[in-house]
Design a protein around this motif. Structure first.
Motif, PDB file in Angstrom:
ATOM      1  N   VAL A 181      21.152 -20.871  10.696  1.00 40.88           N
ATOM      2  CA  VAL A 181      20.981 -20.603  12.126  1.00 40.88           C
ATOM      3  C   VAL A 181      22.300 -20.143  12.744  1.00 40.88           C
ATOM      4  CG1 VAL A 181      20.401 -21.638  14.355  1.00 40.88           C
ATOM      5  CG2 VAL A 181      19.013 -22.155  12.348  1.00 40.88           C
ATOM      6  N   ALA A 182      23.416 -20.694  12.271  1.00 47.12           N
ATOM      7  CA  ALA A 182      24.720 -20.244  12.771  1.00 47.12           C
ATOM      8  C   ALA A 182      24.934 -18.765  12.470  1.00 47.12           C
ATOM      9  CB  ALA A 182      25.832 -21.082  12.149  1.00 47.12           C
ATOM     10  N   VAL A 183      24.503 -18.326  11.294  1.00 47.68           N
ATOM     11  CA  VAL A 183      24.576 -16.903  10.950  1.00 47.68           C
ATOM     12  C   VAL A 183      23.682 -16.094  11.885  1.00 47.68           C
ATOM     13  CG1 VAL A 183      24.005 -15.183   9.194  1.00 47.68           C
ATOM     14  CG2 VAL A 183      25.152 -17.314   8.529  1.00 47.68           C
ATOM     15  N   LEU A 184      22.455 -16.546  12.073  1.00 52.24           N
ATOM     16  CA  LEU A 184      21.490 -15.798  12.871  1.00 52.24           C
ATOM     17  C   LEU A 184      21.910 -15.716  14.333  1.00 52.24           C
ATOM     18  CD1 LEU A 184      18.163 -17.200  11.350  1.00 52.24           C
ATOM     19  CD2 LEU A 184      19.395 -15.098  10.745  1.00 52.24           C
ATOM     20  N   GLN A 225      14.357 -25.982  12.835  1.00 49.37           N
ATOM     21  CA  GLN A 225      15.551 -25.730  13.642  1.00 49.37           C
ATOM     22  C   GLN A 225      15.396 -24.497  14.518  1.00 49.37           C
ATOM     23  OE1 GLN A 225      19.406 -26.283  11.878  1.00 49.37           O
ATOM     24  NE2 GLN A 225      18.629 -27.739  10.371  1.00 49.37           N
ATOM     25  N   LEU A 226      14.702 -23.485  14.020  1.00 49.22           N
ATOM     26  CA  LEU A 226      14.446 -22.308  14.850  1.00 49.22           C
ATOM     27  C   LEU A 226      13.465 -22.627  15.961  1.00 49.22           C
ATOM     28  CD1 LEU A 226      14.194 -19.440  12.215  1.00 49.22           C
ATOM     29  CD2 LEU A 226      15.891 -19.638  14.038  1.00 49.22           C
ATOM     30  N   ALA A 227      12.468 -23.460  15.667  1.00 53.31           N
ATOM     31  CA  ALA A 227      11.432 -23.763  16.654  1.00 53.31           C
ATOM     32  C   ALA A 227      11.941 -24.670  17.757  1.00 53.31           C
ATOM     33  CB  ALA A 227      10.226 -24.404  15.964  1.00 53.31           C
ATOM     34  N   LEU A 228      12.807 -25.617  17.410  1.00 54.49           N
ATOM     35  CA  LEU A 228      13.205 -26.648  18.363  1.00 54.49           C
ATOM     36  C   LEU A 228      14.668 -26.607  18.767  1.00 54.49           C
ATOM     37  CD1 LEU A 228      11.311 -29.722  16.834  1.00 54.49           C
ATOM     38  CD2 LEU A 228      10.503 -28.116  18.567  1.00 54.49           C
ATOM     39  N   GLY A 229      15.492 -25.888  18.028  1.00 53.17           N
ATOM     40  CA  GLY A 229      16.923 -25.919  18.277  1.00 53.17           C
ATOM     41  C   GLY A 229      17.352 -25.128  19.501  1.00 53.17           C
ATOM     42  N   ASN A 231      19.921 -22.543  21.804  1.00 51.49           N
ATOM     43  CA  ASN A 231      20.573 -21.238  21.616  1.00 51.49           C
ATOM     44  C   ASN A 231      19.893 -20.408  20.526  1.00 51.49           C
ATOM     45  OD1 ASN A 231      22.601 -22.136  23.472  1.00 51.49           O
ATOM     46  ND2 ASN A 231      23.619 -23.188  21.780  1.00 51.49           N
ATOM     47  N   PRO A 232      18.612 -20.096  20.693  1.00 51.70           N
ATOM     48  CA  PRO A 232      17.903 -19.372  19.636  1.00 51.70           C
ATOM     49  C   PRO A 232      18.454 -17.961  19.448  1.00 51.70           C
ATOM     50  CG  PRO A 232      16.581 -19.440  21.634  1.00 51.70           C
ATOM     51  CD  PRO A 232      17.763 -20.352  21.867  1.00 51.70           C
ATOM     52  N   PRO A 233      18.471 -17.481  18.210  1.00 47.61           N
ATOM     53  CA  PRO A 233      18.904 -16.097  17.960  1.00 47.61           C
ATOM     54  C   PRO A 233      17.846 -15.103  18.415  1.00 47.61           C
ATOM     55  CG  PRO A 233      18.104 -17.108  15.937  1.00 47.61           C
ATOM     56  CD  PRO A 233      18.111 -18.196  16.969  1.00 47.61           C
ATOM     57  N   GLU A 234      18.233 -13.859  18.506  1.00 46.26           N
ATOM     58  CA  GLU A 234      17.307 -12.822  18.974  1.00 46.26           C
ATOM     59  C   GLU A 234      16.102 -12.677  18.050  1.00 46.26           C
ATOM     60  OE1 GLU A 234      19.509  -9.233  19.395  1.00 46.26           O
ATOM     61  OE2 GLU A 234      20.600  -9.898  21.183  1.00 46.26           O
ATOM     62  N   VAL A 235      16.276 -12.968  16.763  1.00 52.71           N
ATOM     63  CA  VAL A 235      15.179 -12.775  15.803  1.00 52.71           C
ATOM     64  C   VAL A 235      14.245 -13.980  15.756  1.00 52.71           C
ATOM     65  CG1 VAL A 235      16.562 -11.242  14.353  1.00 52.71           C
ATOM     66  CG2 VAL A 235      16.532 -13.715  13.879  1.00 52.71           C
ATOM     67  N   ARG A 236      14.448 -14.964  16.606  1.00 46.83           N
ATOM     68  CA  ARG A 236      13.713 -16.227  16.504  1.00 46.83           C
ATOM     69  C   ARG A 236      12.208 -16.035  16.435  1.00 46.83           C
ATOM     70  NH1 ARG A 236      11.088 -19.341  20.218  1.00 46.83           N
ATOM     71  NH2 ARG A 236      10.942 -21.591  19.788  1.00 46.83           N
ATOM     72  N   ALA A 237      11.614 -15.346  17.406  1.00 45.85           N
ATOM     73  CA  ALA A 237      10.156 -15.242  17.480  1.00 45.85           C
ATOM     74  C   ALA A 237       9.586 -14.568  16.235  1.00 45.85           C
ATOM     75  CB  ALA A 237       9.742 -14.482  18.738  1.00 45.85           C
ATOM     76  N   ASP A 238      10.168 -13.432  15.843  1.00 42.99           N
ATOM     77  CA  ASP A 238       9.665 -12.718  14.670  1.00 42.99           C
ATOM     78  C   ASP A 238       9.882 -13.519  13.392  1.00 42.99           C
ATOM     79  OD1 ASP A 238       8.744 -10.412  16.015  1.00 42.99           O
ATOM     80  OD2 ASP A 238      10.790  -9.646  16.130  1.00 42.99           O
ATOM     81  N   LEU A 241       7.323 -16.301  12.834  1.00 45.49           N
ATOM     82  CA  LEU A 241       6.062 -15.788  12.288  1.00 45.49           C
ATOM     83  C   LEU A 241       6.183 -15.547  10.783  1.00 45.49           C
ATOM     84  CD1 LEU A 241       5.035 -13.252  15.091  1.00 45.49           C
ATOM     85  CD2 LEU A 241       4.068 -15.523  14.639  1.00 45.49           C
ATOM     86  N   THR A 242       7.319 -15.012  10.369  1.00 42.45           N
ATOM     87  CA  THR A 242       7.549 -14.785   8.941  1.00 42.45           C
ATOM     88  C   THR A 242       7.555 -16.099   8.177  1.00 42.45           C
ATOM     89  OG1 THR A 242       8.841 -12.787   9.382  1.00 42.45           O
ATOM     90  CG2 THR A 242       9.166 -13.846   7.246  1.00 42.45           C
TER      91      THR A 242
END
Length: 257
Positions: A181-184, A225-229, A231-238, A241-242
């Motif tokens: 997530v830090a990378v993203l 972590q993407l769903a609940l963390g 400062n989500p990255p721009e790619v979070r939603a897509d 789904l992946t």
């Protein structure tokens, strides 16, 4: 900081203590002292040398499994992480040096064979978790751009997919997901690259049980972590789904009926 002894003498002693099998010495004294002094700026003029010393500690006993040398390697990674974090806050180290440290951490992560978490009587070894923490801090470095971020992702995938005899069970998957997530969050790695990376990890179902279990635990941790963390990255939603698609394919009982 004690005033009755020179800093270089104290540093040498604390560095030796990083490899001590006694957790009160290693985890209770050496690491907290070095971490605090780095954060307080004690090493600002010496940060390059300190980081180089910690990078050297990553190869002490490398290749061994089950020996006490893992503590020196694992806790050297944590202190090196603090050096990188200090440079992230204020420019103190040449960019090339930070990238060199990152290369040393990545090489160590891929070659580390002692994957124990908590060692009874000796405390935390946790090389994978500490390595993940270092990679996550490296990902936030202003010296790191898209090519280096992509390499960090590849190192994480290689570590997740590496052949092991036991599955991760003491937070390693969560720490690796946090580094991802830090990378993203840098919003520099294209979505199509990340999706191919997830697909590579998701295709591990044919691997031995422990290896596939590590991949499964990592994918679930990354989804959470993407769903609940924050400062989500721009790619979070897509990317969510992946991940849902990959997890459903790996877990037939979760497919819609």
């Amino acid at each position: 900081m004690p005033s009755d002894r020179p800093l270089d003498e104290l540093t040498a002693e604390l560095t030796r203590m990083l490899g001590d099998a006694d957790p009160d010495i290693r985890d209770g004294l050496a690491y907290p002292a070095l971490s605090a002094w780095i954060a307080q700026g004690v090493y600002d003029d010496l940060l390059t040398g300190l980081g180089d010393g910690m990078a050297a500690g990553l190869v002490v006993g490398l290749g061994e499994a089950g020996s006490d040398t893992v503590f020196r390697r694992s806790f050297s990674a944590l202190v090196l992480r603090e050096c990188i974090a200090r440079d992230n806050d204020r420019p103190l180290v040449p960019g090339g040096k930070v990238l060199e440290w990152g290369d040393r951490v990545a090489t160590w992560m891929l070659r580390e064979r002692d994957l124990r978490g908590f060692v009874p009587g000796k405390g935390w070894a946790h090389a994978v978790a500490h390595g993940a923490d270092a990679l996550g801090t490296l990902a936030a470095s202003p010296h790191v751009a898209t090519p280096e971020l992509t390499v960090i992702l590849d190192v994480i995938a290689d570590r997740v997919l590496a052949e092991v005899t036991t599955a991760y069970g003491q937070g390693e998957a969560d720490r690796l997901a946090r580094a991802t997530v830090a990378v993203l969050r840098r919003d520099l790695v294209p979505l199509n690259v990340v999706e191919r990376w997830v697909a590579r990890i998701g295709s591990s179902t044919a691997m031995p049980a422990a290896d596939a279990g590590n991949a499964e635990a990592f994918l679930r941790a990354l989804y959470l972590q993407l769903a609940l963390g924050p400062n989500p990255p721009e790619v979070r939603a897509d990317l969510l789904l992946t991940l849902v698609d990959v997890l459903r394919r790996r877990n037939p009982d979760l497919r819609r009926r």
